[in-house]
Design a protein around this motif. Sequence first.
Motif, PDB file in Angstrom:
ATOM      1  N   ALA A   1       0.870  -1.273   0.017  1.00 13.46           N
ATOM      2  CA  ALA A   1       0.034   0.232  -0.038  1.00 13.46           C
ATOM      3  C   ALA A   1       0.677   1.180  -0.152  1.00 13.46           C
ATOM      4  O   ALA A   1       0.415   2.283   0.084  1.00 13.46           O
ATOM      5  CB  ALA A   1      -0.861   0.021   1.162  1.00 13.46           C
TER       6      ALA A   1
ATOM      7  N   LEU B   1      -3.701  -4.740   4.906  1.00 12.55           N
ATOM      8  CA  LEU B   1      -3.848  -3.424   3.687  1.00 12.55           C
ATOM      9  C   LEU B   1      -2.612  -2.598   3.905  1.00 12.55           C
ATOM     10  O   LEU B   1      -2.686  -1.481   4.429  1.00 12.55           O
ATOM     11  CB  LEU B   1      -5.100  -2.875   4.001  1.00 12.55           C
ATOM     12  CG  LEU B   1      -6.130  -3.732   3.660  1.00 12.55           C
ATOM     13  CD1 LEU B   1      -7.783  -3.079   4.107  1.00 12.55           C
ATOM     14  CD2 LEU B   1      -6.517  -3.982   2.135  1.00 12.55           C
TER      15      LEU B   1
ATOM     16  N   ALA C   1      -6.831   2.111   1.432  1.00  8.28           N
ATOM     17  CA  ALA C   1      -7.254   0.963   1.988  1.00  8.28           C
ATOM     18  C   ALA C   1      -8.409   0.344   1.594  1.00  8.28           C
ATOM     19  O   ALA C   1      -8.976  -0.730   1.399  1.00  8.28           O
ATOM     20  CB  ALA C   1      -7.073   1.011   3.463  1.00  8.28           C
TER      21      ALA C   1
ATOM     22  N   ALA D   1      -6.281  -3.411   8.556  1.00  6.15           N
ATOM     23  CA  ALA D   1      -5.849  -2.111   8.158  1.00  6.15           C
ATOM     24  C   ALA D   1      -4.457  -1.767   9.014  1.00  6.15           C
ATOM     25  O   ALA D   1      -4.392  -2.164  10.152  1.00  6.15           O
ATOM     26  CB  ALA D   1      -7.069  -1.013   8.528  1.00  6.15           C
TER      27      ALA D   1
ATOM     28  N   THR E   1     -12.841   3.247   7.459  1.00  9.38           N
ATOM     29  CA  THR E   1     -12.821   1.698   7.117  1.00  9.38           C
ATOM     30  C   THR E   1     -13.845   0.807   7.643  1.00  9.38           C
ATOM     31  O   THR E   1     -13.875  -0.343   7.185  1.00  9.38           O
ATOM     32  CB  THR E   1     -11.273   1.054   6.790  1.00  9.38           C
ATOM     33  OG1 THR E   1     -10.840   1.068   8.254  1.00  9.38           O
ATOM     34  CG2 THR E   1     -10.416   1.894   5.885  1.00  9.38           C
TER      35      THR E   1
END
Length: 508
Positions: A144, A187, A209, A227, A248
């Motif tokens: 990421a 993520l 994310a 996350a 999220t």
Amino acid sequence: MRMILAFLSLATAIYGQQPEARIKIDTERTIGEVHPYMFGNFAEHLGRVIYGGIYEEGGPLSDAQGYRRDTMKAVQDLGVTILRWPGGNFVSGYNWKDGIGPKDQRPARPDYAWGGVETNRFGTDEFLQYCERLGVAPYICINAGLGSIEDARNWVEYCNGDRKTYWADLRRKNGREKPYGVKVWGLGNELDGSWQMGHKNAEDYAKFALEAGKAMRWNDASIKLIASGSSNFGADWIGWNRTVLEKTAGLIDYISLHTYIGNRENDFERFLAASQNIEHYIRVVQGQIEAVQSGQRNPRPIYIAYDEWNVWYRARGEGDGRLEEIYNYEDALAMGMFFNCFFRHADIVKMANLAQLVNGIAPIFTNKAGLFLQPIYFPIAEYGKQRGNMSLDLLVRSPTYSVDNRPPLKYLDVSGTYNVKEGVVYLNVLNRSEKMDIASRIDNVAGTLDGEVGVWEMNQADLKATHTFGDDKKLRPAVRTIAAAVDGNGLTYNFPKHSLTILRLRVK
Ligand code: AHR
């Protein structure tokens, strides 16, 4: 009254004084399951973790696939349940497509995270087949940082796709017909840190994310997503988590936390007071999770994945053999402290990954001729036997000490778990006093305590003692069974100074 007097006189007879501590067990007061993923680990492309640690093609100790057989045995005995890969900082510059297909055609790339060259000879298929051989769940962390959403989505298709599609077919062409079924995906790694390639602010990270997770789930709706939460606890660590959770929630299943500790001041009791910080982080994030879920009728549960934790403070620079910490006895005690924290918060901490598996900040240390087990290996393996137990909400009274202006902290750092099927209570007791043995009265509330007690104990005079090749026996635990004098459904036990004890108590 008479009973109390009898107990006091017995304890006085044994120890010459009344027990200073008290632990009360009630198997009906539970916190949550000690999830098997609490005994996770982490293997990053870094130094000799992969190459030379778990993988050594053509080496005398390797099998036909290149996996080190001696390392595999040590990993199995350690009780690892889930393995995170391929980073860490490394993943934020990693292109997973470099690591698939015929090995001789894979590109070598500079490793921008840790220096050196990444040959890509160990990639997705090698990692996933390693996990299968070990019987551990794989956990893949996506890029990421410099990576794209499309790459993340395609990685899931490559691993889990069961239809006739491009990336699933490429996996088949590379020799693997059956989908791997990777259930746990991260993520990204430590995107809150300026040291991370592709570091982002919380808003930008959360947006990435969310979209990456969404696209990945369109390839496999059953995957669990983690996350990237706080990895450094500076001024705005709370703000990072708040934004990530707000954006999220509804998508993610876990938020990650990372903590490394070190005895930089050479102050044993201060070192082992780090539980105050760790529990503070856990409590704050638990509150933040509750806050984002508040008012929702049926929120998707979110747990904490403590997916990097360990002692790490010596081997941090260039030329240090890449994080090759040599662990000592006091570091082994710190393992107990970490697990006690996680167990006490077993309702919200549902995964924890020691960083890392072999050579770099690791319990297993190899050279070309063999390996040795670092002192931290033994508590990890022993606590792992409590996976699936119910964590207990114990009453603990103990003498205390203070570090700086922080609230008083118990010398006895305790957690407990209950194996309902076997009727066994495990008491995990770290005595973090450097000078003082502490006698504790242990009372049981539900059921009757048996006098036969299993004792697992790490107890050494030299806090700085270490292991090395050919000499990895001296810091191992002592294991024995004692016939304890049970009176009034309780007993008294003396916890030696700077020791870690696990008592196995039978309750009928
Ligand atoms: O585990 C070593 C490094 O520590 C990892 O790559 C990174 O995520 C953390 O800062």
